[in-house]
Scaffold this motif. Sequence first.
Motif, PDB file in Angstrom:
ATOM      1  N   GLY A  11      -2.626   0.015  -3.883  1.00 31.33           N
ATOM      2  CA  GLY A  11      -2.724  -1.319  -4.477  1.00 31.33           C
ATOM      3  C   GLY A  11      -4.183  -1.704  -4.691  1.00 31.33           C
ATOM      4  O   GLY A  11      -5.093  -0.973  -4.284  1.00 31.33           O
ATOM      5  N   GLY A  12      -4.392  -2.850  -5.296  1.00 33.67           N
ATOM      6  CA  GLY A  12      -5.744  -3.296  -5.595  1.00 33.67           C
ATOM      7  C   GLY A  12      -6.569  -3.591  -4.358  1.00 33.67           C
ATOM      8  O   GLY A  12      -7.787  -3.443  -4.356  1.00 33.67           O
ATOM      9  N   THR A  13      -5.904  -4.000  -3.254  1.00 33.31           N
ATOM     10  CA  THR A  13      -6.641  -4.307  -2.032  1.00 33.31           C
ATOM     11  C   THR A  13      -6.296  -3.380  -0.874  1.00 33.31           C
ATOM     12  O   THR A  13      -7.149  -3.075  -0.054  1.00 33.31           O
ATOM     13  CB  THR A  13      -6.402  -5.757  -1.567  1.00 33.31           C
ATOM     14  OG1 THR A  13      -4.998  -5.966  -1.442  1.00 33.31           O
ATOM     15  CG2 THR A  13      -6.953  -6.751  -2.562  1.00 33.31           C
ATOM     16  N   LYS A  14      -5.029  -2.922  -0.796  1.00 34.97           N
ATOM     17  CA  LYS A  14      -4.710  -1.997   0.306  1.00 34.97           C
ATOM     18  C   LYS A  14      -3.784  -0.877  -0.132  1.00 34.97           C
ATOM     19  O   LYS A  14      -3.113  -0.959  -1.151  1.00 34.97           O
ATOM     20  CB  LYS A  14      -4.158  -2.747   1.508  1.00 34.97           C
ATOM     21  CG  LYS A  14      -2.867  -3.472   1.284  1.00 34.97           C
ATOM     22  CD  LYS A  14      -2.486  -4.179   2.582  1.00 34.97           C
ATOM     23  CE  LYS A  14      -1.312  -5.122   2.362  1.00 34.97           C
ATOM     24  NZ  LYS A  14      -0.924  -5.809   3.581  1.00 34.97           N
ATOM     25  N   MET A  15      -3.780   0.149   0.691  1.00 35.85           N
ATOM     26  CA  MET A  15      -2.913   1.306   0.472  1.00 35.85           C
ATOM     27  C   MET A  15      -1.936   1.391   1.634  1.00 35.85           C
ATOM     28  O   MET A  15      -2.321   1.182   2.790  1.00 35.85           O
ATOM     29  CB  MET A  15      -3.736   2.596   0.428  1.00 35.85           C
ATOM     30  CG  MET A  15      -4.749   2.628  -0.694  1.00 35.85           C
ATOM     31  SD  MET A  15      -5.409   4.282  -0.976  1.00 35.85           S
ATOM     32  CE  MET A  15      -6.574   4.435   0.373  1.00 35.85           C
ATOM     33  N   LEU A  16      -0.677   1.698   1.313  1.00 38.43           N
ATOM     34  CA  LEU A  16       0.352   1.863   2.335  1.00 38.43           C
ATOM     35  C   LEU A  16       0.846   3.299   2.304  1.00 38.43           C
ATOM     36  O   LEU A  16       0.890   3.925   1.237  1.00 38.43           O
ATOM     37  CB  LEU A  16       1.535   0.920   2.075  1.00 38.43           C
ATOM     38  CG  LEU A  16       1.237  -0.574   1.985  1.00 38.43           C
ATOM     39  CD1 LEU A  16       2.522  -1.346   1.695  1.00 38.43           C
ATOM     40  CD2 LEU A  16       0.598  -1.079   3.264  1.00 38.43           C
ATOM     41  N   ALA A  17       1.227   3.806   3.452  1.00 34.52           N
ATOM     42  CA  ALA A  17       1.814   5.138   3.544  1.00 34.52           C
ATOM     43  C   ALA A  17       3.088   5.058   4.367  1.00 34.52           C
ATOM     44  O   ALA A  17       3.181   4.270   5.307  1.00 34.52           O
ATOM     45  CB  ALA A  17       0.836   6.105   4.212  1.00 34.52           C
ATOM     46  N   ALA A  18       4.089   5.850   3.972  1.00 39.62           N
ATOM     47  CA  ALA A  18       5.329   5.938   4.744  1.00 39.62           C
ATOM     48  C   ALA A  18       5.768   7.389   4.798  1.00 39.62           C
ATOM     49  O   ALA A  18       5.723   8.091   3.786  1.00 39.62           O
ATOM     50  CB  ALA A  18       6.425   5.075   4.123  1.00 39.62           C
ATOM     51  N   LEU A  19       6.183   7.827   5.975  1.00 37.30           N
ATOM     52  CA  LEU A  19       6.664   9.197   6.160  1.00 37.30           C
ATOM     53  C   LEU A  19       8.113   9.107   6.623  1.00 37.30           C
ATOM     54  O   LEU A  19       8.418   8.394   7.587  1.00 37.30           O
ATOM     55  CB  LEU A  19       5.794   9.912   7.200  1.00 37.30           C
ATOM     56  CG  LEU A  19       6.103  11.377   7.492  1.00 37.30           C
ATOM     57  CD1 LEU A  19       4.834  12.095   7.927  1.00 37.30           C
ATOM     58  CD2 LEU A  19       7.205  11.549   8.546  1.00 37.30           C
ATOM     59  N   GLY A  20       9.010   9.782   5.900  1.00 40.94           N
ATOM     60  CA  GLY A  20      10.412   9.671   6.283  1.00 40.94           C
ATOM     61  C   GLY A  20      11.289  10.757   5.716  1.00 40.94           C
ATOM     62  O   GLY A  20      10.819  11.626   4.975  1.00 40.94           O
ATOM     63  N   ASP A  21      12.562  10.674   6.090  1.00 43.15           N
ATOM     64  CA  ASP A  21      13.518  11.676   5.628  1.00 43.15           C
ATOM     65  C   ASP A  21      14.126  11.248   4.288  1.00 43.15           C
ATOM     66  O   ASP A  21      13.767  10.224   3.724  1.00 43.15           O
ATOM     67  CB  ASP A  21      14.587  11.946   6.701  1.00 43.15           C
ATOM     68  CG  ASP A  21      15.533  10.768   6.904  1.00 43.15           C
ATOM     69  OD1 ASP A  21      15.529   9.821   6.079  1.00 43.15           O
ATOM     70  OD2 ASP A  21      16.276  10.790   7.906  1.00 43.15           O
TER      71      ASP A  21
END
Length: 318
Positions: A11-21
Amino acid sequence: MMRFAIGIDIGGTKMLAALGDERGNLLAEMACSTHNVHGGEAGVTELVEAVAVKAGLRPQDAAAIGVGAPGPMDLATGTLLNPPNLGWGTVPIRQLILDRFGVPTMLTNDCKAAGYGEFRFGAGRGTQNMVYLGIGTGIGGCVIIGGQVYVGATGNAGEIGHTVIALDGPLCGCGARGCLEALASGSALGRLGQEAAATSGGQLLALVNGDVKAITGAHVAQAAAQGDPVAQGVFNYAIRGLGAGVGNVMNAFGPERVVLGGGVVAKNGSGYVKRVEEATQGFTLRGCGVPVVAAELGERSGVLGALAHAWEQARTHK
Ligand SMILES: [Zn+2]
């Protein structure tokens, strides 16, 4: 070892990460600033690494990695083409991740990722045909037909924010006039609010101590809710614009439902979504009207959609 994939939402201000099945069960999530000390694009591979480590896994073992990011982008090569919201320049993001981890990677538009996330895990669950509109600074779209994100021959289909609602209407960032985005996005609310307050005054001016240029979409929503007629004029115009835009979508695609997400929806809540749904009634053909609902995943719709896209990628690379 379980099979896992990783989704990243830039995103413009933050990055998100998700690890899943494959079913969206998450083992780890992380967030970091988009403009971190290591520079943006290096931050992406660091984030991939970090979320894997957090889950006790190696990123090299991921089945696939999905990345959602603001455009413009070259989908065929997975390259970001100097997105104005990031200031990173041109970044071959897919190649970067592939070189580092050797994992199949796919890049998609952030709003399409958000729409796909809602389709798989949120407000669009159980449908096969759905349209998502992300109403924030701009207005992005994601059209899902038969369970697939529809991108058209060009890869760019679904730009509902740039359908024209008012010929000769306000100028849009894309260069056209009267786009849905130019009437009803968060920044359009702010800009139209500034223009209205400059000529008609009202409570908007009081909210910003007379500094017209400081009026934002949030001020317009607040003053409208408090009964200020100038702000209500702007807000109601935006709602009507959305009624037309969403009504057009219903007539054109026949979705089972339309999902509204993004910052403007999050701030204004279910009453706002209800009003948009009511406003579509003047624009839909008989038999074409369908429910309009609010997104359910909040700021995680994009990262969960990127994860779902990663699994799609893994299936095609089996
Ligand atoms: Zn436009």
